[in-house]
Design an enzyme around this catalytic site. Structure first.
Site, short mmCIF file in Angstrom:
data_model
loop_
_atom_site.label_atom_id
_atom_site.label_comp_id
_atom_site.label_asym_id
_atom_site.label_seq_id
_atom_site.Cartn_x
_atom_site.Cartn_y
_atom_site.Cartn_z
N ASP A 64 0.73 -1.27 -0.02
CA ASP A 64 -0.02 0.00 0.06
C ASP A 64 0.60 1.18 0.03
O ASP A 64 1.89 1.19 0.56
CB ASP A 64 -0.72 -0.11 1.37
CG ASP A 64 -1.80 -0.94 1.22
OD1 ASP A 64 -2.37 -1.60 0.03
OD2 ASP A 64 -2.61 -1.33 2.28
N TYR A 69 6.74 -8.42 8.42
CA TYR A 69 6.42 -6.88 8.63
C TYR A 69 6.61 -6.51 9.85
O TYR A 69 6.59 -7.12 10.78
CB TYR A 69 5.01 -6.64 8.19
CG TYR A 69 4.49 -6.92 6.80
CD1 TYR A 69 4.69 -6.12 5.88
CD2 TYR A 69 3.84 -8.27 6.76
CE1 TYR A 69 4.16 -6.40 4.44
CE2 TYR A 69 3.46 -8.61 5.44
CZ TYR A 69 3.57 -7.65 4.28
OH TYR A 69 3.07 -8.00 3.08
N ASP A 117 -6.64 1.39 8.24
CA ASP A 117 -5.52 2.26 8.78
C ASP A 117 -5.71 3.76 8.85
O ASP A 117 -6.90 4.28 8.78
CB ASP A 117 -4.43 1.83 7.55
CG ASP A 117 -4.66 2.71 6.11
OD1 ASP A 117 -5.44 3.62 6.15
OD2 ASP A 117 -4.17 2.10 5.20
N ARG A 131 -3.46 -4.49 7.88
CA ARG A 131 -4.57 -3.52 8.25
C ARG A 131 -5.43 -4.25 9.21
O ARG A 131 -6.20 -3.91 10.07
CB ARG A 131 -4.80 -2.92 7.18
CG ARG A 131 -4.16 -2.16 6.23
CD ARG A 131 -4.76 -1.29 5.11
NE ARG A 131 -4.84 -1.98 4.31
CZ ARG A 131 -6.02 -2.11 3.12
NH1 ARG A 131 -7.03 -1.57 3.48
NH2 ARG A 131 -5.77 -3.00 2.37
#
Length: 286
Positions: free
Chosen positions: A38, A66, A80, A171
């Protein structure tokens, strides 16, 4: 130019933005990326160049790692921090409370993809529907969280390390953890630190690539993504059959192999079944 460049994607760029600019940098139309990030996210984005694009399909199932920041008490439409706020709630969560909910999000779990995603329902991308103010039912999907660790907790935010399977929306994971705590939550920051075999230590800032006089120096060989498979050098006769797409006999165990020619060129990813080697995908220049 053929190979793989590991881009450190900056915030504000889409994965498509990156590949569009790198087409000009490497002067080729044959470019693809391995796993969408993203615009909010930064970090490891493998980009496949030239004949390297033939390897993209093997990257689809790569695991990712991540580091994310979860903001507690805020729920948004995009899940988010960039989205419109749907609800704000008071946060009275201790670190012990937070750590107690994490085990339910480890292992194989069900996850409902967010509306703001590129998944399609009846031929329409979910984010297009979401921008029209529409919400449709989405089927939950099984994902796997191999590691979920809290690196830091401040009361209203938590920094997480997440090692996950393909198809995981961090998210959504943040939102679901917030809901399990009863206060809601959304993702505030996201950085991909590893994708498949490639870590952030191998990545190159996009700005460096855009200014490089010899960008080809940053290309990794295509076989670097297959390093977990054993390497085999073919005989001259075997190489000829491989280049013609024919199977041939070998005295090797059933396995998938990186196959090289007499001059050291990476030829193909091959599999052996019953002492017969056949090509899974070829990578040599025709």
């Amino acid at each position: 130019m053929n190979g793989i460049v590991i881009v450190d994607k900056p915030q504000g760029w889409t994965s498509q933005d990156v590949t569009a600019r790198l087409r000009r940098v490497f002067n080729t139309r044959r470019i693809g990326h391995g796993g969408t990030l993203d615009p909010l996210a930064t970090g490891v984005l493998p980009v496949f160049v030239g004949r390297g694009t033939r390897a993209v399909e093997f990257f689809e199932h790569a695991e990712k790692i991540y580091e994310a920041t979860l903001r507690l008490g805020i729920t948004t439409d995009t899940e988010d921090i960039t989205g419109s706020i749907l609800q704000k709630r008071e946060v009275h969560i201790s670190e012990a409370d937070f750590l107690r909910v994490l085990p339910q999000f480890r292992g194989k779990i069900q996850q409902i993809p967010p509306m703001y995603s590129a998944l399609k329902v009846n031929g329409q991308k979910l984010y297009d529907l979401a921008r029209q103010g529409k919400e449709v039912e989405r089927q939950s999907r099984e994902i796997e969280i191999f590691e979920l660790t809290c690196l830091e907790f401040s009361g209203e935010t938590a920094r997480l390390r997440i090692h996950c399977s393909k198809g995981t929306y961090v998210r959504t994971l943040c939102k679901d953890i917030g809901e399990a705590l009863g206060c809601g939550g959304c993702m505030e920051t996201l950085r991909r630190v590893q994708a498949g075999e490639y870590t952030e230590s191998a990545s190159v800032p996009l700005a460096v690539l855009l200014e490089a006089e010899t960008p080809e120096n940053y290309l990794l060989p295509v076989d670097s993504m297959f390093c977990k498979h054993p390497a085999v050098t073919l005989t001259a006769k075997q190489e000829a059959r491989c280049r013609n797409g024919n199977a041939f006999s070998v005295t090797l165990a059933d396995e998938t192999y990186r196959v090289y020619g007499q001059n050291g060129e990476f030829l193909a990813l091959c599999k052996v079944d019953g002492s017969v080697m056949s090509t899974v995908k070829s990578f040599f220049e025709v």
